[in-house]
Design a protein around this motif. Structure first.
Motif, PDB file in Angstrom:
ATOM      1  N   ILE A 151     -57.353  28.924   2.496  1.00 37.00           N
ATOM      2  CA  ILE A 151     -58.214  30.060   3.790  1.00 37.00           C
ATOM      3  C   ILE A 151     -57.736  29.541   4.933  1.00 37.00           C
ATOM      4  CG2 ILE A 151     -60.852  30.573   2.703  1.00 37.00           C
ATOM      5  CD1 ILE A 151     -61.714  27.669   4.120  1.00 37.00           C
ATOM      6  N   THR A 152     -56.584  28.522   4.594  1.00 36.53           N
ATOM      7  CA  THR A 152     -55.951  27.914   5.925  1.00 36.53           C
ATOM      8  C   THR A 152     -54.831  27.103   5.232  1.00 36.53           C
ATOM      9  OG1 THR A 152     -55.262  26.919   7.818  1.00 36.53           O
ATOM     10  CG2 THR A 152     -57.969  26.509   6.245  1.00 36.53           C
ATOM     11  N   LYS A 153     -53.420  27.412   5.401  1.00 40.71           N
ATOM     12  CA  LYS A 153     -53.034  26.935   4.404  1.00 40.71           C
ATOM     13  C   LYS A 153     -52.485  25.162   5.631  1.00 40.71           C
ATOM     14  CE  LYS A 153     -50.760  29.909   2.215  1.00 40.71           C
ATOM     15  NZ  LYS A 153     -52.292  31.066   1.996  1.00 40.71           N
ATOM     16  N   TRP A 154     -53.177  25.101   6.841  1.00 39.67           N
ATOM     17  CA  TRP A 154     -53.321  23.363   7.039  1.00 39.67           C
ATOM     18  C   TRP A 154     -54.017  22.686   7.189  1.00 39.67           C
ATOM     19  CZ3 TRP A 154     -49.688  24.338  10.847  1.00 39.67           C
ATOM     20  CH2 TRP A 154     -49.355  25.033  11.166  1.00 39.67           C
ATOM     21  N   VAL A 155     -55.128  23.051   6.517  1.00 43.36           N
ATOM     22  CA  VAL A 155     -55.888  21.225   5.295  1.00 43.36           C
ATOM     23  C   VAL A 155     -55.118  21.989   3.704  1.00 43.36           C
ATOM     24  CG1 VAL A 155     -57.970  21.437   4.056  1.00 43.36           C
ATOM     25  CG2 VAL A 155     -57.262  22.943   6.705  1.00 43.36           C
ATOM     26  N   ARG A 156     -54.952  20.844   3.295  1.00 41.23           N
ATOM     27  CA  ARG A 156     -54.178  20.490   2.169  1.00 41.23           C
ATOM     28  C   ARG A 156     -55.353  19.375   1.441  1.00 41.23           C
ATOM     29  NH1 ARG A 156     -48.928  21.057   1.668  1.00 41.23           N
ATOM     30  NH2 ARG A 156     -47.589  22.723   2.550  1.00 41.23           N
ATOM     31  N   LEU A 157     -55.651  19.656   0.263  1.00 40.97           N
ATOM     32  CA  LEU A 157     -56.134  18.718  -0.898  1.00 40.97           C
ATOM     33  C   LEU A 157     -55.242  18.384  -1.684  1.00 40.97           C
ATOM     34  CD1 LEU A 157     -59.615  21.230  -1.737  1.00 40.97           C
ATOM     35  CD2 LEU A 157     -59.926  19.424   0.423  1.00 40.97           C
ATOM     36  N   LYS A 158     -56.308  16.726  -2.005  1.00 43.49           N
ATOM     37  CA  LYS A 158     -55.361  16.220  -3.030  1.00 43.49           C
ATOM     38  C   LYS A 158     -55.063  16.718  -4.077  1.00 43.49           C
ATOM     39  CE  LYS A 158     -56.156  11.889  -1.685  1.00 43.49           C
ATOM     40  NZ  LYS A 158     -57.540   9.810  -1.332  1.00 43.49           N
ATOM     41  N   LEU A 159     -54.193  16.292  -5.580  1.00 40.89           N
ATOM     42  CA  LEU A 159     -54.104  17.912  -6.441  1.00 40.89           C
ATOM     43  C   LEU A 159     -55.428  17.385  -7.057  1.00 40.89           C
ATOM     44  CD1 LEU A 159     -52.143  19.097  -8.867  1.00 40.89           C
ATOM     45  CD2 LEU A 159     -51.413  17.550  -9.214  1.00 40.89           C
ATOM     46  N   GLY A 160     -56.056  15.724  -7.436  1.00 36.07           N
ATOM     47  CA  GLY A 160     -57.160  15.497  -8.389  1.00 36.07           C
ATOM     48  C   GLY A 160     -57.786  16.541  -7.649  1.00 36.07           C
ATOM     49  N   ASP A 161     -58.592  16.158  -6.347  1.00 35.44           N
ATOM     50  CA  ASP A 161     -59.507  17.622  -5.366  1.00 35.44           C
ATOM     51  C   ASP A 161     -58.763  18.747  -5.622  1.00 35.44           C
ATOM     52  OD1 ASP A 161     -61.092  15.389  -4.703  1.00 35.44           O
ATOM     53  OD2 ASP A 161     -60.035  15.222  -2.564  1.00 35.44           O
ATOM     54  N   THR A 162     -58.187  19.390  -5.625  1.00 40.00           N
ATOM     55  CA  THR A 162     -57.931  20.232  -6.217  1.00 40.00           C
ATOM     56  C   THR A 162     -58.116  21.112  -7.765  1.00 40.00           C
ATOM     57  OG1 THR A 162     -56.133  20.899  -4.747  1.00 40.00           O
ATOM     58  CG2 THR A 162     -56.288  22.770  -6.017  1.00 40.00           C
ATOM     59  N   PHE A 163     -58.220  20.316  -8.442  1.00 38.32           N
ATOM     60  CA  PHE A 163     -58.421  20.438  -9.909  1.00 38.32           C
ATOM     61  C   PHE A 163     -60.206  20.665  -9.942  1.00 38.32           C
ATOM     62  CE2 PHE A 163     -54.818  18.690 -11.927  1.00 38.32           C
ATOM     63  CZ  PHE A 163     -53.570  19.412 -12.201  1.00 38.32           C
ATOM     64  N   GLN A 164     -60.927  19.366  -9.823  1.00 37.45           N
ATOM     65  CA  GLN A 164     -62.631  19.402  -9.237  1.00 37.45           C
ATOM     66  C   GLN A 164     -62.851  20.631  -8.597  1.00 37.45           C
ATOM     67  OE1 GLN A 164     -64.096  16.019  -8.767  1.00 37.45           O
ATOM     68  NE2 GLN A 164     -62.585  15.472  -7.465  1.00 37.45           N
ATOM     69  N   PHE A 165     -62.109  21.164  -7.306  1.00 36.05           N
ATOM     70  CA  PHE A 165     -62.988  22.658  -6.779  1.00 36.05           C
ATOM     71  C   PHE A 165     -62.120  23.562  -7.629  1.00 36.05           C
ATOM     72  CE2 PHE A 165     -61.779  26.211  -4.558  1.00 36.05           C
ATOM     73  CZ  PHE A 165     -62.420  26.429  -3.937  1.00 36.05           C
ATOM     74  N   ILE A 166     -61.439  23.927  -7.814  1.00 36.62           N
ATOM     75  CA  ILE A 166     -61.391  24.791  -8.786  1.00 36.62           C
ATOM     76  C   ILE A 166     -62.137  24.913  -9.831  1.00 36.62           C
ATOM     77  CG2 ILE A 166     -59.397  26.468 -10.266  1.00 36.62           C
ATOM     78  CD1 ILE A 166     -57.567  25.048  -8.826  1.00 36.62           C
ATOM     79  N   ILE A 167     -62.080  24.495 -10.952  1.00 31.52           N
ATOM     80  CA  ILE A 167     -63.005  23.963 -12.263  1.00 31.52           C
ATOM     81  C   ILE A 167     -64.468  23.734 -11.773  1.00 31.52           C
ATOM     82  CG2 ILE A 167     -63.844  22.565 -14.159  1.00 31.52           C
ATOM     83  CD1 ILE A 167     -60.500  21.188 -13.913  1.00 31.52           C
ATOM     84  N   ALA A 168     -65.332  23.031 -10.058  1.00 35.10           N
ATOM     85  CA  ALA A 168     -66.354  23.517 -10.486  1.00 35.10           C
ATOM     86  C   ALA A 168     -66.552  25.415 -10.277  1.00 35.10           C
ATOM     87  CB  ALA A 168     -66.231  22.641  -9.104  1.00 35.10           C
ATOM     88  N   HIS A 169     -65.401  26.072  -9.297  1.00 29.44           N
ATOM     89  CA  HIS A 169     -65.554  27.279  -9.250  1.00 29.44           C
ATOM     90  C   HIS A 169     -65.502  28.078 -10.535  1.00 29.44           C
ATOM     91  CE1 HIS A 169     -63.423  31.110  -6.549  1.00 29.44           C
ATOM     92  NE2 HIS A 169     -65.053  30.855  -6.754  1.00 29.44           N
ATOM     93  N   ASP A 170     -64.885  27.848 -11.666  1.00 31.70           N
ATOM     94  CA  ASP A 170     -65.153  28.621 -12.690  1.00 31.70           C
ATOM     95  C   ASP A 170     -65.751  28.538 -13.208  1.00 31.70           C
ATOM     96  OD1 ASP A 170     -61.967  29.508 -11.433  1.00 31.70           O
ATOM     97  OD2 ASP A 170     -61.555  27.807 -12.947  1.00 31.70           O
ATOM     98  N   SER A 171     -66.869  27.345 -13.075  1.00 27.89           N
ATOM     99  CA  SER A 171     -67.851  27.333 -13.616  1.00 27.89           C
ATOM    100  C   SER A 171     -69.040  28.254 -13.144  1.00 27.89           C
ATOM    101  CB  SER A 171     -68.297  25.636 -13.806  1.00 27.89           C
ATOM    102  OG  SER A 171     -68.391  24.896 -14.681  1.00 27.89           O
TER     103      SER A 171
END
Length: 191
Positions: A151-171
């Protein structure tokens, strides 16, 4: 949040992705196209739309993750991972246990007219790619690689957080698709 063992953390996420693959293949892949495209009585998304929504996130995040993994050489290796408050917040928002509804962002709203089997095939392929990236992530520092959010390129998440977010969203949306399937099945039994 406290530090966690990186390998154990990744194994939990890998198991979740493997479960998503199993559900997509065994529950949804071989359903009739009409069932996959049928919208529930409440006017929500069809099964195919749930998966197309997830595919739109995969189209954004998977290349970002690949880029982060490919450019990891400058990062020192760590055996642990520590989530940020923002990563934890985004992940908790997406967990299926959070029953609050959120409006999909523009660009992630799935169309009604879809080729349902192609949507499922793309989701399965994306999950296999995600699984391979989780395995590659064992050899990088999950705290150092940063992934810009969609939603905004200015905010960056750690790779581990990105994995958690995507997988929770998938679930979250796989469970939504399962509820739609149950509703369609119950409706057809009543007809």
């Amino acid at each position: 949040m406290s530090k966690v063992d990186k390998i154990q953390f990744l194994e939990v996420l890998e198991n979740e992705v493997e479960q998503h693959l199993k559900i997509a293949i065994h529950t949804f892949q071989n359903l009739n196209e009409a069932v996959l495209l049928q919208t529930p009585n409440d006017g929500g998304w069809s099964i195919a739309q749930c998966f197309e929504h997830l595919n739109s996130y995969g189209l954004y995040y998977l290349p970002q993750i690949k880029n982060g993994l490919d450019n990891h050489a400058k990062h020192s290796l760590s055996d642990s991972f520590k989530s940020t408050w923002l990563g934890t917040y985004f992940t908790k928002m997406m967990l299926p246990s959070n029953t609050k509804k959120y409006k999909a962002f523009k660009g992630h709203i799935p169309p009604v007219n879809l080729h349902a089997h192609a949507v499922l095939a793309a989701f399965i392929e994306q999950q296999e790619t995600l699984l391979s990236y989780l395995k590659q992530a064992r050899n990088v520092d999950l705290d150092k690689i940063r992934i810009p959010i969609s939603i905004t390129k200015w905010v960056r998440l750690k790779l581990g957080d990105t994995f958690q977010f995507i997988i929770a969203h998938d679930s979250r949306h796989i469970q939504q698709a399962q509820r739609v399937l149950a509703e369609i099945g119950n409706y057809q039994k009543m007809s």
